[in-house]
Design a protein around this motif. Structure first.
Motif, PDB file in Angstrom:
ATOM      1  N   THR A 399      55.767  15.972   3.143  1.00  0.00           N
ATOM      2  CA  THR A 399      55.343  16.625   1.905  1.00  0.00           C
ATOM      3  C   THR A 399      55.812  15.797   0.725  1.00  0.00           C
ATOM      4  O   THR A 399      56.475  14.763   0.889  1.00  0.00           O
ATOM      5  CB  THR A 399      55.924  18.058   1.812  1.00  0.00           C
ATOM      6  OG1 THR A 399      55.329  18.742   0.706  1.00  0.00           O
ATOM      7  CG2 THR A 399      57.429  18.036   1.617  1.00  0.00           C
ATOM      8  N   GLN A 400      55.451  16.246  -0.449  1.00  0.00           N
ATOM      9  CA  GLN A 400      55.978  15.685  -1.681  1.00  0.00           C
ATOM     10  C   GLN A 400      56.588  16.809  -2.497  1.00  0.00           C
ATOM     11  O   GLN A 400      56.124  17.944  -2.433  1.00  0.00           O
ATOM     12  CB  GLN A 400      54.875  14.985  -2.483  1.00  0.00           C
ATOM     13  CG  GLN A 400      54.352  13.716  -1.801  1.00  0.00           C
ATOM     14  CD  GLN A 400      53.352  12.962  -2.658  1.00  0.00           C
ATOM     15  OE1 GLN A 400      52.379  13.549  -3.116  1.00  0.00           O
ATOM     16  NE2 GLN A 400      53.591  11.677  -2.853  1.00  0.00           N
ATOM     17  N   VAL A 401      57.622  16.494  -3.231  1.00  0.00           N
ATOM     18  CA  VAL A 401      58.251  17.486  -4.101  1.00  0.00           C
ATOM     19  C   VAL A 401      58.209  16.938  -5.512  1.00  0.00           C
ATOM     20  O   VAL A 401      58.623  15.788  -5.763  1.00  0.00           O
ATOM     21  CB  VAL A 401      59.715  17.756  -3.686  1.00  0.00           C
ATOM     22  CG1 VAL A 401      60.368  18.765  -4.633  1.00  0.00           C
ATOM     23  CG2 VAL A 401      59.780  18.248  -2.246  1.00  0.00           C
ATOM     24  N   TRP A 431      66.877  19.514  -5.168  1.00  0.00           N
ATOM     25  CA  TRP A 431      65.802  20.125  -4.382  1.00  0.00           C
ATOM     26  C   TRP A 431      66.271  20.286  -2.939  1.00  0.00           C
ATOM     27  O   TRP A 431      67.281  19.687  -2.534  1.00  0.00           O
ATOM     28  CB  TRP A 431      64.505  19.321  -4.505  1.00  0.00           C
ATOM     29  CG  TRP A 431      64.618  17.842  -4.220  1.00  0.00           C
ATOM     30  CD1 TRP A 431      65.046  16.870  -5.072  1.00  0.00           C
ATOM     31  CD2 TRP A 431      64.284  17.178  -2.983  1.00  0.00           C
ATOM     32  NE1 TRP A 431      65.017  15.640  -4.456  1.00  0.00           N
ATOM     33  CE2 TRP A 431      64.537  15.790  -3.183  1.00  0.00           C
ATOM     34  CE3 TRP A 431      63.792  17.603  -1.744  1.00  0.00           C
ATOM     35  CZ2 TRP A 431      64.323  14.842  -2.180  1.00  0.00           C
ATOM     36  CZ3 TRP A 431      63.571  16.650  -0.757  1.00  0.00           C
ATOM     37  CH2 TRP A 431      63.843  15.293  -0.976  1.00  0.00           C
ATOM     38  N   THR A 432      65.579  21.094  -2.193  1.00  0.00           N
ATOM     39  CA  THR A 432      66.020  21.378  -0.828  1.00  0.00           C
ATOM     40  C   THR A 432      65.307  20.484   0.183  1.00  0.00           C
ATOM     41  O   THR A 432      64.137  20.133   0.009  1.00  0.00           O
ATOM     42  CB  THR A 432      65.737  22.838  -0.437  1.00  0.00           C
ATOM     43  OG1 THR A 432      64.335  23.069  -0.574  1.00  0.00           O
ATOM     44  CG2 THR A 432      66.510  23.796  -1.317  1.00  0.00           C
ATOM     45  N   LYS A 442      62.918  28.427   1.894  1.00  0.00           N
ATOM     46  CA  LYS A 442      62.441  27.591   0.784  1.00  0.00           C
ATOM     47  C   LYS A 442      62.667  26.100   1.031  1.00  0.00           C
ATOM     48  O   LYS A 442      63.364  25.422   0.263  1.00  0.00           O
ATOM     49  CB  LYS A 442      63.129  28.002  -0.517  1.00  0.00           C
ATOM     50  CG  LYS A 442      62.794  29.417  -0.959  1.00  0.00           C
ATOM     51  CD  LYS A 442      63.352  29.694  -2.351  1.00  0.00           C
ATOM     52  CE  LYS A 442      63.082  31.131  -2.760  1.00  0.00           C
ATOM     53  NZ  LYS A 442      63.841  31.509  -3.955  1.00  0.00           N
ATOM     54  N   PRO A 443      62.103  25.562   2.092  1.00  0.00           N
ATOM     55  CA  PRO A 443      62.258  24.132   2.339  1.00  0.00           C
ATOM     56  C   PRO A 443      61.479  23.309   1.306  1.00  0.00           C
ATOM     57  O   PRO A 443      60.509  23.793   0.728  1.00  0.00           O
ATOM     58  CB  PRO A 443      61.683  23.947   3.736  1.00  0.00           C
ATOM     59  CG  PRO A 443      60.698  25.058   3.878  1.00  0.00           C
ATOM     60  CD  PRO A 443      61.259  26.212   3.106  1.00  0.00           C
ATOM     61  N   PHE A 444      61.954  22.100   1.091  1.00  0.00           N
ATOM     62  CA  PHE A 444      61.296  21.149   0.190  1.00  0.00           C
ATOM     63  C   PHE A 444      60.922  21.793  -1.136  1.00  0.00           C
ATOM     64  O   PHE A 444      59.785  21.708  -1.598  1.00  0.00           O
ATOM     65  CB  PHE A 444      60.062  20.544   0.876  1.00  0.00           C
ATOM     66  CG  PHE A 444      60.404  19.810   2.148  1.00  0.00           C
ATOM     67  CD1 PHE A 444      61.246  18.704   2.126  1.00  0.00           C
ATOM     68  CD2 PHE A 444      59.900  20.227   3.386  1.00  0.00           C
ATOM     69  CE1 PHE A 444      61.563  18.018   3.298  1.00  0.00           C
ATOM     70  CE2 PHE A 444      60.218  19.551   4.548  1.00  0.00           C
ATOM     71  CZ  PHE A 444      61.054  18.448   4.505  1.00  0.00           C
TER      72      PHE A 444
END
Lengths: 662, 662
Positions: A399-401, A431-432, A442-444
């Motif tokens: 993913t991208q955060v 961030w996580t 609440k990942p990423f």
């Protein structure tokens, strides 16, 4: 001696907390609280400022629990900064001379290191370097406090520092590499990897016109074998991997789940070469055209096998795996990454690889499992112009955060959180991480953005590059100190900010403008892991850490002359040199064998000779040699430059260089 | 931006003090006090430690009210340390090269300064110095914040730093002087005085056997005229006074009541020359035999007249008042002083001259009025072997105060108290001055001895050398840091201790091990007195502070070739060099005229060339020239080593050195 304890209660304590724990030196809680708040008030400190001052205080006689090993940037040194006090405890000269420590001013140890390496002709004129990425030696993925490695970004060199005595033991100029940037050590200190930054022509003389950039210039990833006994770099057990002529930037090593892999970011896959005077785009424009550059994934275990199988060429004395072999043998893969990234950082568990986009507001997160699957399945989107297979970004992407503007570098706290520095925003975003790092709630996810003072580059957390970060503090290495200091003239210091990350929201504790250098990156170690010498065994040559063949003991001092060579066997002891008279004739070669015969900790002396540029520093027990030709007639009062005793002014002697025939 | 206020309530505040003054960021006094005492408790801080932490805190965005200008010792630099935070805000290279600031790495400014002076043949090989006694320029006996002077103890040089931009503007190697120690500026910056330490042969070649020590070796006191416009030292308006071959040590200038006089301590009036290998006494023994050495009293106003009258000789380009003339014309008098003293310090009012005995437990106090009377009345006890009249100690003596073991140096607080450092005792003794300094109650009395950590050398109080000290803080420059730090290997940092002297008893506030240098002495100035530049006017040559004839503006960049000389007119601006390609052929002379065209404060760039040892740093507006012969074939990626922007990695270009005929 009492050591500091960091219980770290954070900033959330409210009135009425039990004060009985304050210890016997406090009076009643009220009295103490009143005294402290009165001092804070008279001093104009807010409650947060006062609390931070108490949290970072290291009073006389107590110790910093962490040492930060920070590069010095174009100072060319490594420095030790206490955390949380942020005091500059030591400067270790590496790529530049340093008269305070006597490094490179006439004694054999420092001069030998500075002139060492595979290309003395290159090293000889160099008086500086640009020390960039310090990498502490590791055992099982944790800093072991034994050695430190650092690269010279300017001149493509690598150095090894022994933390037994905090001295630079070795400098190697890396063949086939003109500059360098990313530098990192594998989890068991198998290798120190240095990636070239700007590519270099592979021609014999190192020159090629820029028109042949794509064809003749090449990047390079060097894997220097580390001796498990001495920590020294062993070129003959090392190898290089030829890379495309992209600008390989920062690097990190896989660990645990990704052990055996290395990751190197790159930019300028456009192969821009500038030409702004001819109205062609400067690198900052030409090298930022493409939306994607390439993450380089290197299977260094596979590279070892390929090298062992003899599939390398020799180039300027190094075993080099050619680019075509690296591509065909599964050593090198590329993955598109948002353009011009800076940092690549592997999570403590090794599962995730975090790319900081620099020109992209996101961090991009790849998974080692996905990468391995893609490689196993040969899931490629094709090859680059050099035949290197390209794994589709989607195939590797988790993913991208979105973190903010100008993400550069990421550190981890060991509790499932990541912290990414934002150069343009002048902030840090917390961030996580995701499920494989134990975060399922609440990942990423973006947690919080905290401002720092202008323009943060890297950041550092104790153990932040290891399998076990110790997420109590974080240091922001800010590049601009505007408004943080004043009245220092046009040249500003950089600014180190210390943050408390032990509570849910990072909290600024202190600001430390540092005026001697520009630390580029730093690693922070718990001092419990360090066990250096306190003094040397009598007569130790620090180059070998064994007894010097020239060591002198008290009573054995002498001067021996043989033709034009004068051998002086000398001791240093508070507060005299023996001998204190050295007669010579102009043109003589003088070889002075010095031993500091003190056995008292901290009793350092120097042998300093006016006008001859000699400045040797000897710690207790240390033996050094100084050799020079006395080409200036005169009476020179050599002396100890260290304020070593009440009679230190009287610690001098005479070098008497008589004219011929006198 | 808010500035710190130091109301300085001291440590005597007790519970119940009104907390309403604490400001809006505090809650109720109790709540705040509770929070602070809880943090102190959790952090293991005693009440005194916590109070000290609050008193010395300089939180982010606030400023140190004082700057300490500390010498770097054998680092060869001057450094700026904030007080009370003790942060290292700036290192100003002086006698040694410094790649961080680009001083001495290829650009004309630093190289020109380093190679300057009256004897380039002496300076050329030198890469270091031993910076010892910083002296801020003064107006009417107070620091005026304009210039700073410092001596090189190793090589007998003097340097001038301009506090407009904190850069070294001038280095002069002092003729007839092999080393130096005492360095001090007169109250209106008429002169910078440097006294030689070890005497030097007056022979043409600077050599003489030690058997002729008494006859041919001589000491020297140099009086360098300071240009009131530029602060530069003007050798042709300067003079030297030949002195006996004693070792002239520290010096201080008379002020107010003693204006026009200078005072220089000495040791080794025994004329010992060592010879320990031949069982003769080493200097530490031979030079400590006599019970008394000599304070040198110099009437520099009288010296000016004698020089104006032409009663000097020329020696190696300097006007030198011969020792016989100095003795006969009333320029030089000697007064016995307890053996081997270190510091001589004149009280703020100028009435008393305080001698620290080093091997005597007393400070010895002379009166300028008594000295003047003795001179006027020719009240002499005879002459030394060189014909210099000796004033009897009793004739000059006011009294002695027993302070403790190993007194070295004395500072004043402007409130009638003196503080003397005690090297052997590792302590500071506070004592009172006498009636002429306004102290009539218990004059010349021991007040208190406070311990400091091991082996204090000098000490410094803001304004401590002026007519108006600002006695809030005192810094102890301790030489040994044993037990104050740990796990740093055999080389220890020195240790700076900050004390509060605003209350009746000096109180330790903080301890700052400093690992980059050994500050020998320091002066502390209120930052209100400083008004440096923030940026340079566009195209400024820092050597002259006028517009460089080579300054380049945007759009005017070009490359001009004439035979083997390539002139490059280049600009630096975030984030590119123009031009970014510099073609040349091996053997060419390349002259690169650089201008940093930024007008933004803090936007510093460098021009760094791999393998060529070029590292030029340019602050906003600055123009520098770099000239070198390209003797290495290759493609070299020059770059900006400063982390100047998000695209700083892309700020590079190519120096292309083609082989001949390519």
């Amino acid at each position: 001696m009492e050591r500091r304890k960091f219980i770290g209660i954070g900033g959330g304590v409210v009135a009425g907390v039990a004060l009985g724990a304050a210890g016997s030196s406090f009076g009643s809680g009220l009295a103490t609280g009143g005294r402290l708040s009165a001092m804070a008030a008279s001093h104009g400190l807010s409650g947060d400022e006062a609390t931070a001052a108490l949290q970072t205080a290291v009073p006389p006689g107590k110790y910093d629990p962490y040492y930060m090993f920070a590069s010095g940037g174009h100072l060319g040194a490594v420095q030790v900064i206490g955390v949380p006090s942020m005091r500059l405890l030591k400067v270790i000269p590496v790529f530049g001379r340093d008269s305070f420590s006597g490094y490179g001013f006439g004694s054999d140890m420092g001069d030998g290191v500075l002139l060492g390496g595979s290309d003395p002709a290159k090293n000889a004129p160099l008086g500086w370097g640009d020390s960039h990425h310090p990498a502490l030696s590791e055992t099982a993925g944790q800093y072991d406090g034994r050695w430190l490695y650092i690269n010279d970004r300017a001149n493509g060199r690598i150095a090894m520092i022994d933390l037994a005595d905090y001295k630079t033991r070795q400098i190697i100029d890396i063949p086939n590499t003109g500059s360098s940037h990313g530098m990192v050590v594998t989890p068991n200190s198998e290798y120190a990897q240095v990636s070239a930054l700007t590519p270099r022509p592979t021609t014999a003389d190192g020159y090629a016109p820029l028109e042949s950039y794509a064809d003749l210039y090449r990047g390079c990833s060097s894997w220097y074998h580390i001796s498990p006994q001495t920590g020294r770099l062993v070129p003959e057990k090392s190898f290089q991997i030829e890379l495309p002529p992209y600008s390989q930037d920062l690097a990190d090593m896989g660990k645990l789940a990704s052990y055996g892999f290395g990751f190197i970011n790159s930019f300028n896959t456009e192969l821009a070469v500038g030409g702004d005077l001819q109205k062609k785009p400067a690198p900052e424009v030409g090298a930022t055209k493409n939306n994607f550059d390439y993450l380089h994934v290197i299977d260094w275990k596979q590279a070892e096998k390929v090298v062992a199988a003899g599939k390398y060429m020799m180039r300027n004395g190094m075993r080099v795996v050619p680019l075509s072999v690296a591509a065909s043998e599964g050593i090198l893969h590329l993955i598109p990454e948002p353009r011009n990234p800076h940092g690549v950082d592997v999570t403590p568990d090794g599962h995730y690889i975090v790319i900081a986009g620099k020109l992209d507001p996101h961090v991009t997160i790849f998974s080692i499992e996905k990468i391995k699957d893609a490689i196993a399945g040969k899931h490629y989107q094709g090859k680059d112009r050099y035949g290197v297979p390209i794994i589709p970004m989607d195939a590797a992407l988790v993913t991208q955060v979105e973190v903010g503007a100008g993400p550069l570098h990421t550190q981890f706290d060991g509790k499932g959180n990541a912290y990414t520095s934002l150069f343009i925003d002048s902030a840090i975003t917390k961030w996580t991480l995701g499920p494989k790092s134990g975060v399922t709630d609440k990942p990423f996810s973006f947690v919080k953005k905290v401002p720092v003072h202008y323009n943060i580059g890297h950041l550092a957390i104790p153990g932040g590059d290891t399998v076990k970060p110790d997420g109590k503090f974080m240091v922001a290495l800010n590049k601009w100190s505007l408004d943080e200091v004043q009245k220092l003239g046009p040249s500003h210091p950089v600014n180190l900010e210390l943050l408390d990350i032990n509570s849910s929201s990072p909290k600024l504790l202190s600001s430390t403008p540092l005026g001697n250098s520009e630390p580029h990156y730093a690693q922070i170690i718990n001092t419990d892991k360090l066990s250096p010498l306190k003094i040397y065994a009598a007569g130790t040559d620090p180059a070998t850490m064994t007894k010097s063949q020239y060591a002198v003991t008290a009573g054995q001092e002498r001067i021996e002359r043989s033709g034009n060579v004068v051998d002086v066997y000398a001791t240093l002891m508070r507060s005299h040199f023996t001998p204190d008279q050295i007669p010579a004739t102009v043109g003589d070669t003088v070889r002075i064998h010095l031993t500091n015969i003190e056995a008292t900790e901290n009793a350092t002396h120097t042998f300093s000779v006016p006008e001859y540029n000699i400045q040797a520093t000897l710690d207790p027990g240390e033996a050094l040699n100084v050799e020079f030709t006395v080409d200036r007639v005169g009476s020179f009062a050599f002396y100890c430059a260290q304020f070593c005793s009440a009679l230190h002014m009287e610690m001098y002697g005479w070098l008497l260089v008589a004219p011929k025939g006198a």
